[in-house]
Design a protein around this motif. Structure first.
Motif, mmCIF file in Angstrom:
data_model
loop_
_atom_site.group_PDB
_atom_site.id
_atom_site.type_symbol
_atom_site.label_atom_id
_atom_site.label_comp_id
_atom_site.label_asym_id
_atom_site.label_seq_id
_atom_site.Cartn_x
_atom_site.Cartn_y
_atom_site.Cartn_z
ATOM 1 N N GLY A 140 -80.251 -14.797 -56.652
ATOM 2 C CA GLY A 140 -79.769 -13.740 -57.584
ATOM 3 C C GLY A 140 -78.572 -13.777 -56.646
ATOM 4 N N ARG A 141 -77.764 -12.331 -57.021
ATOM 5 C CA ARG A 141 -76.383 -12.596 -56.860
ATOM 6 C C ARG A 141 -75.996 -11.320 -55.565
ATOM 7 N NH1 ARG A 141 -73.412 -15.759 -58.454
ATOM 8 N NH2 ARG A 141 -71.698 -15.192 -58.231
ATOM 9 N N VAL A 142 -75.569 -12.230 -54.784
ATOM 10 C CA VAL A 142 -75.244 -11.188 -53.881
ATOM 11 C C VAL A 142 -74.164 -9.656 -54.156
ATOM 12 C CG1 VAL A 142 -74.750 -11.028 -51.174
ATOM 13 C CG2 VAL A 142 -75.517 -12.471 -51.522
ATOM 14 N N SER A 143 -75.350 -8.226 -53.481
ATOM 15 C CA SER A 143 -74.202 -6.893 -54.112
ATOM 16 C C SER A 143 -73.205 -7.184 -53.258
ATOM 17 C CB SER A 143 -75.103 -6.720 -54.269
ATOM 18 O OG SER A 143 -75.989 -5.747 -53.591
ATOM 19 N N GLU A 144 -71.799 -6.507 -53.549
ATOM 20 C CA GLU A 144 -70.890 -6.341 -52.448
ATOM 21 C C GLU A 144 -71.270 -4.468 -52.322
ATOM 22 O OE1 GLU A 144 -68.306 -8.203 -50.756
ATOM 23 O OE2 GLU A 144 -69.489 -9.498 -52.095
ATOM 24 N N PRO A 145 -71.521 -4.209 -50.454
ATOM 25 C CA PRO A 145 -71.611 -3.038 -50.040
ATOM 26 C C PRO A 145 -70.245 -2.183 -50.598
ATOM 27 C CG PRO A 145 -71.016 -4.638 -48.610
ATOM 28 C CD PRO A 145 -70.949 -5.231 -49.973
ATOM 29 N N LEU A 146 -70.938 -1.195 -51.583
ATOM 30 C CA LEU A 146 -70.169 0.038 -51.408
ATOM 31 C C LEU A 146 -69.218 0.459 -49.832
ATOM 32 C CD1 LEU A 146 -72.606 2.718 -53.394
ATOM 33 C CD2 LEU A 146 -70.571 0.740 -54.092
ATOM 34 N N GLU A 147 -68.100 0.229 -51.112
ATOM 35 C CA GLU A 147 -66.485 0.377 -49.813
ATOM 36 C C GLU A 147 -66.740 2.915 -49.745
ATOM 37 O OE1 GLU A 147 -65.130 -0.274 -47.226
ATOM 38 O OE2 GLU A 147 -65.966 -2.570 -47.962
ATOM 39 N N PRO A 148 -66.712 3.086 -49.077
ATOM 40 C CA PRO A 148 -67.069 4.359 -48.970
ATOM 41 C C PRO A 148 -65.963 4.949 -48.970
ATOM 42 C CG PRO A 148 -67.754 3.914 -46.283
ATOM 43 C CD PRO A 148 -67.843 2.594 -47.125
ATOM 44 N N PRO A 149 -65.509 6.035 -49.769
ATOM 45 C CA PRO A 149 -64.079 6.525 -49.828
ATOM 46 C C PRO A 149 -63.126 7.325 -48.683
ATOM 47 C CG PRO A 149 -65.644 7.882 -51.047
ATOM 48 C CD PRO A 149 -66.520 6.370 -50.959
ATOM 49 N N GLU A 150 -62.711 7.147 -47.531
ATOM 50 C CA GLU A 150 -61.967 8.196 -46.689
ATOM 51 C C GLU A 150 -61.993 9.556 -47.462
ATOM 52 O OE1 GLU A 150 -60.021 7.565 -44.378
ATOM 53 O OE2 GLU A 150 -60.774 5.198 -44.789
ATOM 54 N N PRO A 151 -62.709 10.543 -46.402
ATOM 55 C CA PRO A 151 -62.703 11.192 -46.436
ATOM 56 C C PRO A 151 -61.567 12.646 -46.539
ATOM 57 C CG PRO A 151 -64.050 10.575 -44.996
ATOM 58 C CD PRO A 151 -63.615 9.465 -44.746
ATOM 59 N N PRO A 152 -61.632 13.428 -47.440
ATOM 60 C CA PRO A 152 -60.715 14.402 -47.653
ATOM 61 C C PRO A 152 -59.403 15.019 -46.718
ATOM 62 C CG PRO A 152 -61.850 15.865 -48.109
ATOM 63 C CD PRO A 152 -62.560 14.653 -47.690
ATOM 64 N N GLU A 153 -58.453 15.047 -45.931
ATOM 65 C CA GLU A 153 -57.598 15.574 -45.283
ATOM 66 C C GLU A 153 -58.538 16.742 -44.005
ATOM 67 O OE1 GLU A 153 -54.861 13.974 -43.005
ATOM 68 O OE2 GLU A 153 -55.520 12.404 -44.915
ATOM 69 N N GLY A 154 -58.121 17.526 -44.672
ATOM 70 C CA GLY A 154 -58.633 19.088 -44.951
ATOM 71 C C GLY A 154 -60.080 19.591 -45.330
ATOM 72 N N GLN A 155 -60.766 20.515 -44.511
ATOM 73 C CA GLN A 155 -61.642 20.891 -44.846
ATOM 74 C C GLN A 155 -62.429 22.523 -45.290
ATOM 75 O OE1 GLN A 155 -65.047 18.898 -42.732
ATOM 76 N NE2 GLN A 155 -64.159 17.627 -43.868
ATOM 77 N N GLY A 156 -62.005 22.397 -46.856
ATOM 78 C CA GLY A 156 -62.560 23.923 -47.743
ATOM 79 C C GLY A 156 -61.026 23.715 -47.236
ATOM 80 N N PRO A 157 -61.014 25.109 -48.744
ATOM 81 C CA PRO A 157 -62.082 25.858 -49.800
ATOM 82 C C PRO A 157 -62.477 24.491 -50.739
ATOM 83 C CG PRO A 157 -59.966 26.301 -49.422
ATOM 84 C CD PRO A 157 -59.585 25.813 -48.993
ATOM 85 N N TYR A 158 -63.347 24.662 -50.854
ATOM 86 C CA TYR A 158 -63.981 23.182 -51.878
ATOM 87 C C TYR A 158 -63.854 24.288 -53.404
ATOM 88 C CZ TYR A 158 -65.882 21.455 -47.464
ATOM 89 O OH TYR A 158 -65.267 21.747 -45.832
ATOM 90 N N ASP A 159 -64.183 22.676 -54.173
ATOM 91 C CA ASP A 159 -64.430 22.937 -55.336
ATOM 92 C C ASP A 159 -66.295 22.675 -55.990
ATOM 93 O OD1 ASP A 159 -61.534 23.542 -56.505
ATOM 94 O OD2 ASP A 159 -61.386 21.431 -56.296
ATOM 95 N N VAL A 160 -66.248 21.849 -55.289
ATOM 96 C CA VAL A 160 -67.490 20.935 -55.183
ATOM 97 C C VAL A 160 -68.558 20.973 -54.023
ATOM 98 C CG1 VAL A 160 -69.148 19.309 -56.831
ATOM 99 C CG2 VAL A 160 -66.738 19.693 -56.891
ATOM 100 N N PHE A 161 -70.080 21.809 -54.388
ATOM 101 C CA PHE A 161 -71.106 20.863 -52.790
ATOM 102 C C PHE A 161 -71.752 19.988 -53.086
ATOM 103 C CE2 PHE A 161 -75.044 21.221 -50.912
ATOM 104 C CZ PHE A 161 -74.417 21.473 -49.438
ATOM 105 N N VAL A 162 -72.698 18.729 -52.420
ATOM 106 C CA VAL A 162 -72.649 17.771 -53.649
ATOM 107 C C VAL A 162 -74.309 17.686 -52.297
ATOM 108 C CG1 VAL A 162 -72.803 15.056 -53.824
ATOM 109 C CG2 VAL A 162 -70.694 16.335 -54.044
ATOM 110 N N SER A 163 -75.174 17.689 -52.610
ATOM 111 C CA SER A 163 -76.446 17.916 -51.587
ATOM 112 C C SER A 163 -77.301 16.602 -52.311
ATOM 113 C CB SER A 163 -77.090 19.100 -52.149
ATOM 114 O OG SER A 163 -78.143 19.430 -51.452
ATOM 115 N N TYR A 164 -77.632 16.426 -51.276
ATOM 116 C CA TYR A 164 -77.861 14.755 -51.111
ATOM 117 C C TYR A 164 -79.309 14.912 -50.151
ATOM 118 C CZ TYR A 164 -74.983 13.027 -47.784
ATOM 119 O OH TYR A 164 -74.253 13.166 -46.504
ATOM 120 N N THR A 165 -80.220 14.135 -50.974
ATOM 121 C CA THR A 165 -81.084 13.333 -49.346
ATOM 122 C C THR A 165 -80.514 12.485 -48.779
ATOM 123 O OG1 THR A 165 -81.950 12.002 -50.345
ATOM 124 C CG2 THR A 165 -82.987 14.308 -50.261
#
Length: 204
Positions: free
Chosen positions: A50-75
Motif C-alpha cells: 500500500g501507500r504510506v499516507s502522510e500525517p496531517l499537519e495541524p494548522p496553527e491555532p488562531p492568535e486570539g481566543q474569541g469571540p468566535y464565529d464557529v464552534f466545532v464539536s467533536y469526539t
C-alpha cells in the motif's frame, strides 16, 4: 554426461539459487522487523503493497481566543477531521473554537461554555462514536437549545456514513467523509459561503 543429465543438473542449480535467494530475503525482512527498520524514506511503500499516507499537519491555532464565529464539536476519534475543518475555516478568515486549541493557563471546559454561548454557528462532527461521548452529547444539546432560541445556526458535519440522530438529520449536513477530494473542498466552500452571508439574508 547425457542430455537428460545436463537438463537435470540445470534444474537442480536453478532450484538451489531460488532457495538461497528466498532464504536471504526472508532473513532480511525478519531482521528489519527485529530492528524496527521501516520502508526506505521516499519510497512511498508501507511494506505491504500500500501507500504510506502522510500525517496531517495541524494548522496553527488562531492568535486570539474569541469571540468566535464557529464552534466545532467533536469526539477524540474525530479530532483530526475537526482540526482539518477548523483550519479550512480559519483560512477563510473565520474565528473558530476548537477545544484542542485552548491556550495554556485556560480551563477548556469554561472556554467551551463561553464559546457555546457566543458563537453564531455550531458544527458538530458526527462519526461512529459521537452519541456515546458524554461531553459531545452535552454540547449537542446546548447547540440545539441555542438553535431553537433563534441565535445560532446548527450544522451536522458527517465524517462517516452512519445515520444521523433524528434531530440532526432534519438539518442539511455537510459531507466531510472524503477529505483531500474536490467533493470535500466543495462542501467546505459551501459551508464558508453560508457562514459569511450577512444575517437576515434570504436562505440564511
Amino acid at each position: 554426461m547425457t542430455g537428460v543429465d545436463e537438463v537435470n543438473l540445470v534444474i537442480a542449480i536453478a532450484g538451489l539459487i531460488a532457495t538461497v535467494a528466498g532464504t536471504y530475503f526472508a532473513f532480511h525482512e525478519y531482521r528489519q522487523r527485529r530492528t524496527g527498520a521501516g520502508p526506505v524514506p521516499g519510497s512511498g511503500d508501507d511494506g505491504g503493497g500500500g501507500r504510506v499516507s502522510e500525517p496531517l499537519e495541524p494548522p496553527e491555532p488562531p492568535e486570539g481566543q474569541g469571540p468566535y464565529d464557529v464552534f466545532v464539536s467533536y469526539t477524540a476519534g474525530d479530532a483530526d477531521a475537526a482540526t482539518l475543518l477548523a483550519g479550512q475555516l480559519c483560512a477563510a478568515e473565520l474565528d473558530v473554537f476548537l477545544v484542542r486549541w485552548v491556550e495554556p493557563g485556560l480551563i477548556p471546559l469554561l472556554e467551551s461554555e463561553r464559546a457555546l454561548s457566543e458563537a453564531r454557528w455550531g458544527v458538530l462532527m458526527f462519526g461512529s462514536g459521537t452519541m456515546s461521548d458524554l461531553r459531545v452529547r452535552d454540547e449537542y444539546a446546548a447547540l440545539l437549545h441555542r438553535k431553537y432560541q433563534g441565535d445560532l445556526r446548527f450544522v451536522p458535519g458527517r465524517t462517516t456514513d452512519d445515520p444521523l440522530p433524528p434531530l440532526a438529520a432534519i438539518h442539511q449536513p455537510v459531507d466531510l467523509t472524503r477529505p483531500g477530494t474536490p467533493h470535500y473542498d466543495r462542501e467546505v466552500a459551501r459551508l464558508v459561503r453560508v457562514i459569511r452571508r450577512p444575517p437576515g439574508t434570504a436562505g440564511a
